[in-house]
Design an enzyme around this catalytic site. Sequence first.
Site, PDB file in Angstrom:
ATOM      1  N   GLU A   1       0.828  -1.218   0.000  1.00  0.00           N
ATOM      2  CA  GLU A   1       0.000   0.000   0.000  1.00  0.00           C
ATOM      3  C   GLU A   1       0.854   1.257   0.000  1.00  0.00           C
ATOM      4  O   GLU A   1       0.619   2.183   0.777  1.00  0.00           O
ATOM      5  CB  GLU A   1      -0.940   0.008   1.205  1.00  0.00           C
ATOM      6  CG  GLU A   1      -1.971  -1.091   1.168  1.00  0.00           C
ATOM      7  CD  GLU A   1      -3.098  -0.881   2.174  1.00  0.00           C
ATOM      8  OE1 GLU A   1      -2.869  -0.207   3.183  1.00  0.00           O
ATOM      9  OE2 GLU A   1      -4.202  -1.393   1.922  1.00  0.00           O
TER      10      GLU A   1
ATOM     11  N   GLU B   1      -6.612  -7.949  -0.444  1.00  0.00           N
ATOM     12  CA  GLU B   1      -7.136  -7.925   0.933  1.00  0.00           C
ATOM     13  C   GLU B   1      -8.628  -7.640   0.927  1.00  0.00           C
ATOM     14  O   GLU B   1      -9.047  -6.499   0.760  1.00  0.00           O
ATOM     15  CB  GLU B   1      -6.425  -6.852   1.780  1.00  0.00           C
ATOM     16  CG  GLU B   1      -4.972  -7.148   2.054  1.00  0.00           C
ATOM     17  CD  GLU B   1      -4.308  -6.081   2.935  1.00  0.00           C
ATOM     18  OE1 GLU B   1      -5.017  -5.385   3.684  1.00  0.00           O
ATOM     19  OE2 GLU B   1      -3.074  -5.951   2.836  1.00  0.00           O
TER      20      GLU B   1
END
Length: 739
Positions: free
Chosen positions: A193, A262
């Site tokens: 991320e 995710e």
Amino acid sequence: MWDKHNMLSSTTTRANMLFMLWLLFSSWVFSLVSATVSYDSKAIIINGRRRILLSGSIHYPRSTPEMWPDLIAKAKEGGLDVIQTYVFWNGHEPSPGKYYFEDRYDLVRFVKLVQQAGLYVNLRIGPYVCAEWNFGGFPVWLKYVRGIAFRTDNGPFKAAMQKFTAKIVNMMKAEKLFQTQGGPIIMAQIENEFGPVEWEIGAPGKSYTKWAAQMAVGLRTGVPWIMCKQDDAPDPVINTCNGFYCENFTPNAKYKPKMWTENWTGWFTEFGGAVPTRPAEDIAFSVARFIQNGGSFVNYYMYHGGTNFGRTAGGPFIATSYDYDAPIDEYGLTREPKWGHLRELHKAIKSSEAALVSAYPTVTSLGSKQEAHVFKSKSGACAAFLANYDTRYSVKVKFGNGQYDLPRWSISILPDCKTAVFNTARIGGAHSSKKAMVPLNRAFSWQSYNEQSPTADDREATVHNGLWEQIYLTRDASDYLWYMTDVKIDPNEGFLKGGQGPILTFWSAGHALHVFINGQLSGTVYGGLDNPKLTFSNNVKLRAGINRISLLSVAVGLPNVGTHFETWNAGILGPVTLKGLNEGTRDISKQNWSYKIGLKGEALNLHTVTGSSSVEWVQGSQLVKKQPMTWYKTTFNAPGGNEPLALDMSSMGKGQVWINGQSIGRHWPGYIARGSCGDCDYAGTYTDKKCRTNCGEPSQRWYHVPRSWVKPSGNLLVVFEEWGGDPTRIALVKRTATA
Ligand code: GAL
């Protein structure tokens, strides 16, 4: 003629058969020796076959090696193809160049167990991992490398990151664990991320992204690399999505598959926060919605969340339990109806795989908030997803020659375009088994030992001028740092003549703090996840002459997320003032302070058998209860059976617990869950603020005691209690199914 022809044709058949056999054999050998993993716009391609892959996160250090085979088996039974894990750098390299790959950190063993179960691995090397893990996975020593800045275009950082990434890749290669070598690893991840950080820091972030991708690709794993939440992931790295929903995500090139690394099955618990849960119907809906929009890889984060043993929890303030409301609970038991419902979903998706991997969906409207997504392949396979996005009404829709009932906020899957075999909002009755904590009714016989607060003249203390940052001094070897100084009070001070004592005020960067004046606890303050900082401002009792001020600053997990979180401080940074003296306000920040890292009990290793026998403990009527800074110990025999075990710590405040020398984590049942625990309708967009539980109760009451840490008899249980609690009400419980 006939015969001849026949003979000829039978020879041809035999030759054909031999050729076919040879082909089969050689493709088998080929697949063993040089299996390939590639990708196209539709999917990850393993050995020439596009695959819809269902994956689940299990982080190896969050359970014990003894638990791994069962967790993996349950993941397989639950219909997963892939196990996803991060690699935890600070667990593997506790000091520079000193590596550790044993026990819960035995990565190779974990990957091999997944392989033996016939599943694939998605290895997220990071090495930044976030993950609510201490310091986001970075070793604390890394912060003190000269000139370093984390996760940016910085020479020392890049060198360290490359060294560790290469170490892991080479280790996997040496064990032949990449798919191209016949192993289970089909994908690897670099960074985590980074997109949002890059957006914030600009140019150096952009060049760091390019460097990270190039560096990773240069390691030649033979399998694709991914970067999650990284819109500008450079080719050939695939950018992937993270979130509660990802149906609208598109990768940054049309030749890359749409993947979801995710899908949060719940959310993490913080001390002081209510416990998040996410309805199974909504998770199933989010997955079906992603697949019907052309997605081909879904990973559940977490599939088994597990436990932040020891001091591995990040934060600050991340709880010891990392249960996450995942399909397999913290203790390794299936969570129903979530696990079973998702298993049915996976079956329905797998029955549709042939159509899903070979066609793009055609979308037609079935109503104002209803749609059909149909995958029709040239070879005749057909799969349909019928969706109702309405959060309030269920509807009947017409599709093909049939009629279908669609509950609100749901998707039905028709693997043959005719029969609805699964609906995301209809939970089968078979998945109702609940689990409960059942007390084992054994009273522990406790002994206590008092941890005295040290003073500025302590022989082991180091003296510095002024206030120093906590982690700089402790290097995170302990949660605890004593800040100690003396204050001289003139006998003529006005307050000594019957008034209130002066006001001691200070500010701390976090995370919790106890104030001792002349050996007496005079106050406790602590922050929370939203704001770890704290201030103390209270009247304190001082006497004429020398007063001993000892402030115990407590860290509760180092930050794991945020731009340059490595620069965030902990501890008392001043100013520290005393107000209400004859002179007005006295600033004591700049005088000499003595520092002591850790507790006396930690230095003495009271959590171990040898250490605990080095001091005098008291028991019976002398047992100290409800007193801060107390160590407790007891021994117990293991209960029979093999159900998972836990400690009910609800009678305690805050501290840490050890079984046979191993830390089961920080306990903090004294931190009561705030926030709102409204009702929980599965329909409508989920956020982690929805469906919270435990409001007004401890955020975490039970603490997992792994079975493999317990011997048949003579187990040493040690508790350090900071706040004061009643150990006689600590109970051992087992987690059992209640039909
Ligand atoms: C994601 C992150 C994960 C984990 C998750 C929350 O943003 O990639 O590592 O921190 O949030 O549980």
